[in-house]
Design an enzyme around this catalytic site. Structure first.
Site, PDB file in Angstrom:
ATOM      1  N   LYS A 118       0.808  -1.351  -0.137  1.00  0.00           N
ATOM      2  CA  LYS A 118       0.026  -0.081   0.032  1.00  0.00           C
ATOM      3  C   LYS A 118       0.887   1.019   0.026  1.00  0.00           C
ATOM      4  CE  LYS A 118      -4.275  -2.157   2.247  1.00  0.00           C
ATOM      5  NZ  LYS A 118      -3.628  -3.399   2.217  1.00  0.00           N
ATOM      6  N   GLU A 202      -3.321   6.510   8.748  1.00  0.00           N
ATOM      7  CA  GLU A 202      -4.159   7.002   7.996  1.00  0.00           C
ATOM      8  C   GLU A 202      -5.157   7.646   8.784  1.00  0.00           C
ATOM      9  OE1 GLU A 202      -4.546   5.005   3.604  1.00  0.00           O
ATOM     10  OE2 GLU A 202      -6.029   4.634   4.852  1.00  0.00           O
ATOM     11  N   HIS A 237     -14.632  -6.482   7.390  1.00  0.00           N
ATOM     12  CA  HIS A 237     -13.908  -5.610   6.547  1.00  0.00           C
ATOM     13  C   HIS A 237     -14.022  -6.505   5.300  1.00  0.00           C
ATOM     14  CE1 HIS A 237     -12.693  -2.612   9.258  1.00  0.00           C
ATOM     15  NE2 HIS A 237     -12.188  -3.408   9.917  1.00  0.00           N
ATOM     16  N   ARG A 294      -5.491  -8.404  -9.747  1.00  0.00           N
ATOM     17  CA  ARG A 294      -6.243 -10.060 -10.344  1.00  0.00           C
ATOM     18  C   ARG A 294      -7.828  -9.466 -10.762  1.00  0.00           C
ATOM     19  NH1 ARG A 294      -9.661 -10.141  -5.837  1.00  0.00           N
ATOM     20  NH2 ARG A 294      -8.735  -9.375  -3.892  1.00  0.00           N
TER      21      ARG A 294
END
Length: 504
Positions: A118, A202, A237, A294
């Site tokens: 990330k 974040e 999630h 993907r």
């Protein structure tokens, strides 16, 4: 261009079948791999050839890249489709295939590696002025420095694993007092799950929508987006329900997010099918989250609204063909819904409920699609993801797609295990979902009493119990006896099919 003649599908279940069907329509031979637990699986029977690659645990079978490549060599395979999960985002495996002279139907190892982190992904797309959630630009290791940064960003904040996914290595921190403990837990979980304990910070967006954009690129520099998918109905999630298009995106916002998604793909010279994920806040501000390199589980809803076969497009790109359409050629037609039918108990925190599919009858009719890898009487293996099927409906608009989904759920007959079908119907009938006014907190906000799923079926269960009681009572008076099967048959007479199935 190199024509592909034989594809090995390095996966199992519904996605293996999905890929094989498209390959067969293109005149391409297919090879299935399977573990000992999947010896009788449908994808094994469907393929032209099939090879056992090991015992049931995935790390001894489906994740054995060396064994899979040996199978390719022995059977003259010239391309591998990884599906999703397992080795689909393993840059090392993609590189091994490439070095062995086998086409990897997916992006380059370099693109997988770049977008797999990330932090590296954020750095790569920074030059394209793509909106980012406020946070750190690199991994954090010093706890005190991290506390200072978190305080400057403003609580609540999110600690996230750089190499993470599926909610692992992720912790919401409400205040500075709990920061150190939560960071320690995030690092530990990330190390255990991904072998990489790097984490970053974040700003936590409390009630976002999770919206992703499908992209497709070729080896000739052409990249397009295929519009968005709404993926905000999640548990732990992880997505449970997806739809396309989103109920909240305006044409202007859709075009802007699409442009950003294409730029993310350009940042890593992307080829093939991929997905760029965004968070959208209550004011319709959007932020880049990550890129999945993907084919996504939820790709069928994009196929429904665009009329494209994404697997065929992947194969064409892998053969070196240019895209046969431009961005201007693409339009959205109708609306599609997808429910992931998991072998899980929604009334027990969505815990897996493994067992035998005593009854398994798929819904049918116009606008209903079922992608699955099971049939009646089969066992749900304990070794893999508990998804049984993807139930997809398509209508001229969102309302029709919802109504078709409700009808299809009612028609889908599964007994022997608990599934997410009742939860799917709960969502489809809920006012927040029907109005489009929902976010990733839907389950926390509205599914607070899971027993509502059981209470809805109580009247029918009581009726069945009453009929059975009457039968046994009458038999006792006359000296007759009956087996449970006979009693069920008698109790079922005159009942609808779905009530009969509840007795099996």
């Amino acid at each position: 261009m190199k024509k592909i003649n034989k594809i090995l599908v390095a996966n199992r279940g519904e996605i293996a079948l999905r890929v094989m069907r498209s390959a067969k329509e293109m005149g391409i031979k297919t090879v299935a791999i399977y573990s000992e637990a999947d010896r009788q699986a449908l994808h094994v029977r469907f393929a032209d050839e099939a090879v056992c690659v090991g015992p049931p645990p995935s790390n001894q079978s489906y994740l054995r890249g060396d064994v899979i490549l040996e199978v390719c060599k022995n059977l003259g395979v010239d391309a591998i489709h990884p599906g999703y999960g397992f080795l689909s985002e393993n840059a090392g495996f993609a590189k091994m295939a490439e070095e062995a002279g086998i086409i990897f139907i997916g992006p380059s190892p370099e693109a997988i590696d770049l977008m797999g982190s990330k932090l590296a992904a954020k750095a790569a797309v920074a030059t394209y002025n793509i909106p980012m959630v406020p946070g750190t630009e690199g991994a954090i290791t010093d706890v005190e420095e991290a506390k200072t940064i978190a305080t400057s960003i403003g609580f609540p904040i999110l600690i996230k694993a750089s190499a993470g996914g599926g909610g692992k290595g992720m912790r919401v921190v409400e205040n500075v007092e709990e920061f150190e403990q939560q960071m320690s837990m995030a690092v530990s979980e990330a190390t255990s799950a991904f072998g990489d304990g790097s984490v970053f910070i974040e700003k936590y967006i409390g009630s976002p929508r999770h919206i992703e954009i499908q992209v497709l690129g070729d080896t000739h520099g052409n990249i397009v987006h295929l519009f968005e998918r709404e993926c905000s109905i999640q548990r732990r999630h992880q997505k449970v329900i997806e739809e396309a298009p989103s109920a909240i995106l305006t044409p202007k916002l859709r075009a802007e997010m699409g442009r950003c998604a294409v730029n993310v793909a350009k940042a890593c010279n992307y080829k093939g099918a991929g997905t760029v994920e965004f968070l959208v806040d209550e004011n319709l501000n959007f932020y880049f989250l990550e890129m999945n390199t993907r084919l996504q589980v939820e790709h069928p809803v994009t196929e429904q609204i665009t009329g494209l076969d994404l697997v065929k497009e992947q194969i064409k790109v892998a053969q070196g063909e240019p895209l046969s359409f431009t961005q201007e050629d693409l339009t959205i037609t109708g609306h599609a819904m997808e429910l992931r039918v998991y072998a899980e108990d929604p009334t027990n925190n969505f815990l897996p409920d493994i067992g035998t599919l005593t009854t398994y009858k798929r819904p049918q009719g116009l606008g209903v699609r079922v992608d699955d890898g099971f049939e009646e009487g089969m066992e749900i293996p304990i070794y893999y993801d508990p998804m049984i099927a993807k139930l997809v409906t398509y209508g001229k608009d969102r309302q029709e797609a919802i109504e078709k989904m409700i009808r299809a759920i009612d028609e889908y007959q599964i007994t022997g295990i608990e599934t997410t079908l009742p939860f799917g119907k709960f969502v489809m009938e809920h006012e927040a979902f029907r109005s489009g006014n929902f976010d990733t907190k839907f389950i926390n906000r509205y599914f607070t009493d899971p027993s509502v799923l059981k209470s809805k079926s109580n009247p029918e269960e009581e009726e069945i119990a009453a009929v059975l009681a009457a039968i046994f009572s009458g038999q006792a008076k006359t000296g007759q006896t009956a087996t449970a099967t006979e009693a069920s048959a008698q109790a079922s007479s005159g009942m609808s099919d779905w009530r009969k199935n509840r007795l099996k």
